[in-house]
Design a protein around this motif. Structure first.
Motif, PDB file in Angstrom:
ATOM      1  N   GLY A   1      -4.245 -51.166 -28.179  1.00 52.07           N
ATOM      2  CA  GLY A   1      -4.482 -52.092 -29.775  1.00 52.07           C
ATOM      3  C   GLY A   1      -4.371 -51.238 -30.420  1.00 52.07           C
ATOM      4  N   GLY A   2      -4.824 -50.443 -31.206  1.00 55.55           N
ATOM      5  CA  GLY A   2      -4.699 -49.674 -31.827  1.00 55.55           C
ATOM      6  C   GLY A   2      -3.363 -49.414 -32.793  1.00 55.55           C
ATOM      7  N   ARG A   3      -2.599 -48.151 -31.269  1.00 59.73           N
ATOM      8  CA  ARG A   3      -0.881 -48.380 -32.079  1.00 59.73           C
ATOM      9  C   ARG A   3      -0.240 -49.529 -32.207  1.00 59.73           C
ATOM     10  N   SER A   4      -0.451 -50.657 -31.918  1.00 60.90           N
ATOM     11  CA  SER A   4       0.258 -52.071 -32.290  1.00 60.90           C
ATOM     12  C   SER A   4      -0.495 -52.571 -32.827  1.00 60.90           C
ATOM     13  N   LYS A   5      -1.418 -52.472 -33.711  1.00 61.36           N
ATOM     14  CA  LYS A   5      -1.862 -52.957 -34.711  1.00 61.36           C
ATOM     15  C   LYS A   5      -1.162 -51.963 -35.814  1.00 61.36           C
ATOM     16  N   ALA A   6      -0.749 -50.409 -36.314  1.00 58.33           N
ATOM     17  CA  ALA A   6      -0.033 -49.850 -36.722  1.00 58.33           C
ATOM     18  C   ALA A   6       1.111 -50.270 -37.203  1.00 58.33           C
ATOM     19  N   ILE A   7       1.479 -50.789 -36.506  1.00 57.33           N
ATOM     20  CA  ILE A   7       3.382 -51.241 -36.257  1.00 57.33           C
ATOM     21  C   ILE A   7       4.096 -51.488 -37.676  1.00 57.33           C
ATOM     22  N   GLY A   8       2.872 -52.587 -37.673  1.00 61.27           N
ATOM     23  CA  GLY A   8       3.045 -52.851 -39.210  1.00 61.27           C
ATOM     24  C   GLY A   8       3.603 -52.265 -40.554  1.00 61.27           C
TER      25      GLY A   8
ATOM     26  N   ALA B   1       2.249 -67.499 -29.848  1.00 68.23           N
ATOM     27  CA  ALA B   1       3.187 -67.112 -30.115  1.00 68.23           C
ATOM     28  C   ALA B   1       2.322 -65.233 -31.797  1.00 68.23           C
ATOM     29  N   ASP B   2       1.202 -65.607 -31.522  1.00 70.56           N
ATOM     30  CA  ASP B   2       0.051 -64.643 -31.941  1.00 70.56           C
ATOM     31  C   ASP B   2      -0.522 -63.853 -30.952  1.00 70.56           C
ATOM     32  N   ARG B   3      -0.138 -63.615 -30.012  1.00 74.27           N
ATOM     33  CA  ARG B   3      -0.796 -63.215 -28.295  1.00 74.27           C
ATOM     34  C   ARG B   3      -1.162 -61.757 -29.202  1.00 74.27           C
ATOM     35  N   ALA B   4      -0.326 -61.539 -30.222  1.00 73.59           N
ATOM     36  CA  ALA B   4       0.028 -59.754 -30.143  1.00 73.59           C
ATOM     37  C   ALA B   4      -1.790 -59.804 -30.732  1.00 73.59           C
ATOM     38  N   TRP B   5      -1.993 -60.427 -31.857  1.00 73.68           N
ATOM     39  CA  TRP B   5      -2.714 -60.226 -32.535  1.00 73.68           C
ATOM     40  C   TRP B   5      -4.162 -60.751 -31.898  1.00 73.68           C
ATOM     41  N   TYR B   6      -4.275 -61.374 -30.851  1.00 68.29           N
ATOM     42  CA  TYR B   6      -6.036 -61.527 -30.440  1.00 68.29           C
ATOM     43  C   TYR B   6      -5.866 -60.910 -29.418  1.00 68.29           C
ATOM     44  N   LEU B   7      -4.584 -59.963 -28.862  1.00 70.51           N
ATOM     45  CA  LEU B   7      -4.871 -58.509 -27.885  1.00 70.51           C
ATOM     46  C   LEU B   7      -5.784 -57.834 -29.202  1.00 70.51           C
ATOM     47  N   GLU B   8      -4.552 -57.293 -29.860  1.00 65.69           N
ATOM     48  CA  GLU B   8      -4.842 -55.676 -30.401  1.00 65.69           C
ATOM     49  C   GLU B   8      -6.654 -56.338 -31.022  1.00 65.69           C
TER      50      GLU B   8
END
Lengths: 659, 659
Positions: B617-624, A604-611
């Motif tokens: 990863g950086g772009r993904s983190k910025a989405i929030g 469920a949080d794998r995006a967090w782990y990847l980021e």
């Protein structure tokens, strides 16, 4: 990348039945899983299951508000007369309080009608609890006997129409009148009307009323006073106006209502004065000088209610998952090659993915709840405890209440959908459960606000750990060391940390069911998110501009940290509990359950782990297949897993499972 | 990384009121947003809102089953007499069918009591629809006048206790008896009992009964016959046994029940024989030779029901979000620096994150629903349409029904929680909505099964595209080209593809609110997941071993593809709709709404994008943070956004919004 656990699981087919565990026939594995999940309280829980009457536990589904209230009150009186209900509440001053009995009784009641459960909570837990915890000897001797016998029914009048979560801002006034040595209770405006109060609409003859205590013109913050509401004919007493909320989304048997006070006077001694009162000279006195600390000490007495509500939510989820899983083991769908009579619902991977991870999560929540109950017993039992123990208990109780009641809502809805049209018929129990458990996410503390409390507690620990290191002169203290100090307070936490250490050097070389890797991922998620929040908090504190907005933006991060913390607590509790299981097959199945819980949480949080570069893309992609594999491995044990959840089959009451 | 849209949004404060749009006072922006969301059907929807009576729309919350059924039937008769209800259903053979009127009427009814809505759907949509679509001139002339006038109430008896989603396996038999020229309807076992049938428990005097048609000992698959159920006193006719499901999780005003047939005979002409019947010689005849194609042609007539149910689910979500958002604009919580009177609920970022993305998704779903309704009108209207048009309509209707009803359940629950304890009081409407809309995820096709249908349709297109390319000798055809052929059939799809092309070369250099990047991400998600599923399907088809299990494992992937497809359809519809909006401020707000929808969808799958190297990863983190920023920008327009959803404020009926 998909790997199975080392120990092969023996097929469940052909296993013998172990007759009459808790009054029902269970598979050997089911009985063993149940004992393992009951954990340190297995004796008490099994005894409660045996003693609790199975018949007449479910209210007729067509009952309206009036019939439901009648039925609920009558059932509670019967159950109470048979020793359920008031267990654990002392009957007089100095009598033994038994928090474990109170919690186990509440959990067991939750296997039946939730209106009865909640009404018992209002009467014994909240009203009785306020008298017990906030009152002193005179209150105990005068009121507890008639509260425990249900001669005196009462409400817990905290929430106001205008103030739910924000208890400190309550507007009801409790003004001391020295000339008559009385306290005058008053509702200054309509927003200060007490609202949603159980036992207020019909049955309550007294209420523990929260308001601002004013002595000699000075406010001393929120205190509680006992106020009679109705005369012997059930009519409102002079100055009291009760109202009826009538029909609700569920819990129809609980008579929630409003109360307004028009300059109502009660004798001074009706003030529950354990933490603050008025002496014979008419002066305010309290052993707790700091008003803020006094306020939180008083609120801290609510902790048992949160433990109970979380536990009851967990039971609602277990009931729903038991019904849906047992149905999925009977119901066939489309015919398929080799299955001309149709495929069993639970043989569809999509259906397994729908139900089995929820079963696994139920186990993990159950193990964490066991630790919470143990902490409650430690703090509220006879042995001494520290203020830090108390605060940690409150944090865990707040968080577990939120996690379990959100989970309950989700699990009951999934169970309903998994049962299709049948799930919508009231005699299959699920929709009633859904309506009843809905409000669990709000009462005894709104879940979102409770999650803020959890993170607040963690940040406090974090700051204390920082300053302790600072005082020790450890200038180079890494934030990681601080995070560790915050996280690893319990034996289970230490065990998890040792496991994490095994995976730390080469995490990507572990298998996806490596417990050390799970431990590492859960710890990293909590530690990193907590540390980065602490940094952002410090920056927000120094920022120019609108201070509220600076912190407001951290809201989603605050929620994430609380969840990461609680997921880690759940994993630690599960790992610790499994280490105590002796039977090899039971342990083997529970290891898979634990892996399924852990991987579902990571997924469920794998995006967090990847980021955050904690896992590679390839490894992340493989998690789904590993979850499918675990579901496949657990599928043969589905019945035993449901039995392990501890809801006796004869109590399920779903028509769909009969014939 | 957080960026705002180029066009600055003017503050909403101080905007004038545009009096009396659809009978209520709206802000100028709200009126404009409403017209934009009503889209091509703005005239019809506005007319329906004006014509629909606002008073007496909500059933008293305390009504039990019997009172609810009485009330619902009476309301439906009244509404029907005033021209609501049967609109769009032809009254005799050859009369004009108006699918748009039927859909708009159903949507408008859903603003009131959902039992009335669903009962109208049973009577006019299902029962009347079966007669219209499966019957021929004699049926139309004989039954439609009394169906539309509600003299004859009827049920749609398809589902059996043992067979819900699997209609082809129905066990009820319809056996032709040449000696008496009758059809004998029979329930061979209890699993074949018709179940959950609306109008069966009390009001229905006839049913369209689905079963296996047997002529001369040979089964011709599922057909439908009209069978009288009750005499003029409401008693079951000989051979008929009706049962009553009684209390349900909601929709108490709909009398769902069971029907069993014991060798019940009806004249041959009662067979609805548009697609297959029995001629005067007693021989079976059908214009559709292939039984499988005939079956799906008959089921295809159900499509309007799915369009209606999805639309009604969307309306339920809009009502709930309207109540919760309006409440959050009035209710204050904890005091904060600069806000001594407390912070408005909707000023908390966590609360914004809870509600505003749901508002945005409501808009996106609404635009896609508009395209679906247009497709329905095109296929069922007077203009000719192809079989492919019909199949694409069915696929889209199935998928949109699932997406909207799942969303409705989620949105109503979030709205309930967002209103706290007040949300649980029945007179605030939300819990009743929740109970009613729950079953929308199951009836008219279980959502999970419907999503399988969507993917099945996409795979069919995919295979056809492959073989078309193959026939054309394009040996080097890339899968990408095939994916494009599948996806870009509509004008909106082509527009999205052009947008995507602008971002394809340097996607990471676009901003997070770049529409081209959104388009690219949505297309890539659908195309890649569809292509990889097609590959896995081919491999599964060739695999050794258990054929069922080979495909079973693809179940979660099948669900993902359907969702990815529908999300892309929603984005395309939204982009297309915004391009038609002329008012600059309205377009500006809608661009943000579209970005919020797109980013919330991308964020939910950002693990997938990371795993497939579609974002860094950086772009993904910025989405929030970008989502937070969009919420902040839309916050001043919250009221207008709610007005735009089109639920007249005076119809909301929530006590919490009064005073």
């Amino acid at each position: 990348m998909t790997l199975t656990h080392d120990t092969p699981t023996t097929p469940a087919a052909g296993r013998g039945l172990d007759a009459d565990v808790d009054g029902e026939s269970l598979t050997t594995l089911g009985a063993s899983l149940r004992a393992a999940l009951d954990g340190p309280f297995a004796v008490e829980r099994a005894a409660a299951r045996r003693a609790f009457p199975a018949e007449g536990m479910l209210r007729p589904v067509h009952y309206g508000v009036d019939e439901s209230r009648e039925w609920t009150l009558a059932r509670l009186r019967e159950l109470s007369a048979r020793g359920f209900g008031s267990s654990g509440v002392p009957e007089r001053a100095g009598a033994h309080a038994d928090p474990l009995a109170a919690v186990v009784t509440f959990e067991t009641l939750a296997h039946g009608d939730l209106s009865v459960t909640i009404k018992s909570g209002v009467q014994f837990g909240l009203f009785g609890g306020a008298v017990t915890n906030l009152g002193t000897a005179w209150h105990h001797d005068t009121f507890l006997p008639s509260i425990t016998s249900m001669e005196l029914l009462g409400g817990f009048a905290m929430t106001e129409l205008g103030h739910g979560s924000d208890v400190a801002s309550l507007e009801t006034t409790l003004t001391y009148l020295p000339e008559t040595d009385e306290i005058e209770v008053h509702t200054p405006n309509s927003a200060a009307t007490k609202a949603y109060i159980g036992n207020a609409a019909r049955d309550g003859h007294m209420a523990a009323v929260f308001g601002q205590l004013i002595v000699d013109g000075k406010s001393h913050g929120v205190h509680t006073v006992l106020v009679p509401l109705r005369d012997e004919h059930g009519k409102d007493l002079p100055g009291i106006t009760t109202g009826d909320h009538g029909h609700k989304g569920g819990l129809l048997g609980v008579d929630n209502g409003t109360i307004a006070f028009d300059h109502v006077r009660v004798p001074r001694r009706m003030l529950l004065d354990r933490y603050g009162g008025i002496d014979d000279t008419g002066a305010y006195r309290s052993e707790i000088a700091d008003p803020n600390r006094r306020f939180f000490t008083m609120l801290g007495t609510l902790v048992r209610g949160r433990v109970c509500v979380g536990g009851a939510g967990a039971v609602a989820a277990r009931r729903a998952l038991s019904i849906a899983t047992r149905h999925a083991l009977r119901r066939r769908q489309f015919p398929a090659p080799g299955r001309p009579e149709g495929v069993l619902l639970l043989d569809y991977v999509v259906h397994q993915r729908r139900l089995l991870p929820l079963l696994a999560r139920s186990y993990a929540l159950g193990y964490a709840q066991n630790e919470l109950v143990a902490a409650l017993v430690a703090v509220q039992g006879d042995a001494p405890s520290t203020e830090r123990d108390q605060r940690e208990l409150e944090t865990l109780a707040a968080g577990m209440k939120a996690m379990q009641t959100w989970f309950a809502n989700h699990a009951v809805e999934e169970a309903r959908e998994a049962c299709g049209g049948a799930g919508y018929m009231s005699d299959n129990v699920l929709t009633g459960l859904r309506g009843d458990v809905d409000i669990f996410a709000t009462f005894e503390g709104d879940n979102t606000v409770l999650m803020q409390l959890v993170t607040k507690g963690l940040l406090t620990d974090y700051r204390q750990a920082w300053s302790a290191l600072d005082r020790g002169g450890v200038v180079a203290a890494t934030t990681r060391a601080v995070g560790e100090m915050v996280m690893e307070r319990t034996a289970a936490g230490l065990m998890l940390d040792r496991l994490a250490a095994t995976a730390r050097r080469r995490p990507e070389e572990t298998t996806l069911v490596d417990r050390g890797w799970h431990a590492l991922m859960f710890e990293e998620r909590e530690r990193h998110s907590l540390e980065s929040l602490a940094r952002r908090m410090r920056a927000a504190g120094k920022a120019e501009g609108d201070a509220f907005e600076s912190f407001n933006r951290l809201g989603p991060h605050v929620q994430f940290v609380a969840r990461a913390h609680l997921e880690r607590v759940m994993l630690a509790a599960t790992v610790d509990a499994i280490s105590r299981v002796e039977d090899a097959e039971t342990r083997d199945v529970l290891e898979r359950v634990c892996s399924l819980y852990a991987l579902t949480s990571i997924a469920a949080d794998r995006a967090w782990y990847l980021e955050h570069h904690r896992i590679s893309g390839g490894r992340s992609k493989a998690i789904g297949d590993q979850i499918d594999a675990l579901c496949r491995e657990l599928r043969p044990h589905a019945l035993a897993l449901v039995e392990g959840l501890g809801v006796p089959a004869q109590w399920l009451g779903a028509a769909i499972l009969e014939d």
